[in-house]
Design an enzyme around this catalytic site. Sequence first.
Site, PDB file in Angstrom:
ATOM      1  CE  LYS A  48      -7.050   0.716   3.710  1.00 28.66           C
ATOM      2  NZ  LYS A  48      -5.815   1.101   4.440  1.00 28.66           N
TER       3      LYS A  48
ATOM      4  CD  GLU B 181      -2.458   1.001   2.910  1.00 30.57           C
ATOM      5  OE1 GLU B 181      -1.997   0.212   3.778  1.00 30.57           O
ATOM      6  OE2 GLU B 181      -3.477   1.685   3.092  1.00 30.57           O
TER       7      GLU B 181
ATOM      8  CB  CYS C 192      -3.868  -2.234   4.292  1.00 33.90           C
ATOM      9  SG  CYS C 192      -2.886  -2.613   5.775  1.00 33.90           S
TER      10      CYS C 192
HETATM   11  C1  ACM Z   1      -3.831  -0.189   7.103  1.00 35.01           C
HETATM   12  O1  ACM Z   1      -4.930  -0.287   6.561  1.00 35.01           O
HETATM   13  N1  ACM Z   1      -2.838   0.434   6.526  1.00 35.01           N
HETATM   14  C2  ACM Z   1      -3.593  -0.801   8.414  1.00 35.01           C
END
Ligand code: ACM
Length: 261
Positions: A108, A38, A141
Site C-alpha cells: 500500500k 484489505e 483502500c
Molecule cells: C483505509 O485505507 N483502510 C481507509
Amino acid sequence: MKVALVQFEPVFGDRDRNVGRLIRLCRQNPADLYVLPELAYTGYQFVSAEETRSLADDLESPRIDAFRAAAKDMDAAIVFGFPELSGASVYNASLAVLPDGRSYLYRKTHLFYKENLYFSPGDTGFFVFEFRGARVGLAICFDWFFPESFRTLALKGADIVAHCSNLVLPYCQRADFAAAVQNRIFIATANRVGSEQREDETLTFTGESVLVSPRGEYLLYGPEDGETVLVAEIDPEEARDKSVNRYNDVLAMRRTDMYSL
Ligand code: ACM
C-alpha cells in the site's frame, strides 16, 4: 470475465478460521477474478507494532499457500489483503495469486490513519499484470484518495483495478464513479463490514462493495451490512476505448506540459 467482490467480516486475529471462511465463500460463487478486502483475514485495527508483527505473514506462510492452492483448484485469480512480514518491515499488502502459479505483490502506497504507526510505506509502486485477457492493477483502500493512484494504473494499461478495502469514510463508493469515468477503467472495490472495538476506539466499516464500469455504471452494489459475494461479467476490452468523443481521448489529450506540480 466474471469478477467477484467478497464482502467479509473477519474475526480479529483468528487468521486460519478467517482464511477458511474466505476460501469457502469463493468456492460457493464461481468467478474468474475474486477481489477480497484489505487485511482480509486478520482484521484491521492493530493497537501496537508488536501485535501487527505477530499477525503478519511472510510469503511462505501456510495461509498464503492456502490461497495459492485454492486459486489453482478453482482455476481463478484471487486478490486479498494481508499484513506482509518482510525482514524488519511489515507492509499493508495485497497479493494476487493466479492458477498458473504466478503471484503479484503490492504494498500500500498511501497509509491511512494509525496504519502510519504500524506499517512501513509501500515500495512496490503501481503495476499491471495480465490475466485471462484482462490487464489487472492493484490498489489498497486509501490509495483511492489520491487521483494519481488510479491514473497511474490507467496510464500503465490497467483495464480493471482490484481495490482491496477496509473503508471507514463515506466517500469512496461514490468517488469510484469519477475515477472509473475519468480513467475509463473498471474499479472493483471489495470492502469489509462490521465494527472493531480495540482499546478505546471503535471503527465501523462501510460495506457497499462496488464494481463500476468505464462508463460509470454500477454493475455491482453491495449492502451496507452483511457478508456477501457479488458477481458480474465484464468485458475488459471496454476499458481500452479512452475516447469521450471523436476529439477527446482521456489519456492521449493530457496536457502534461501544463501540469508542473
Ligand atoms: C483505509 O485505507 N483502510 C481507509
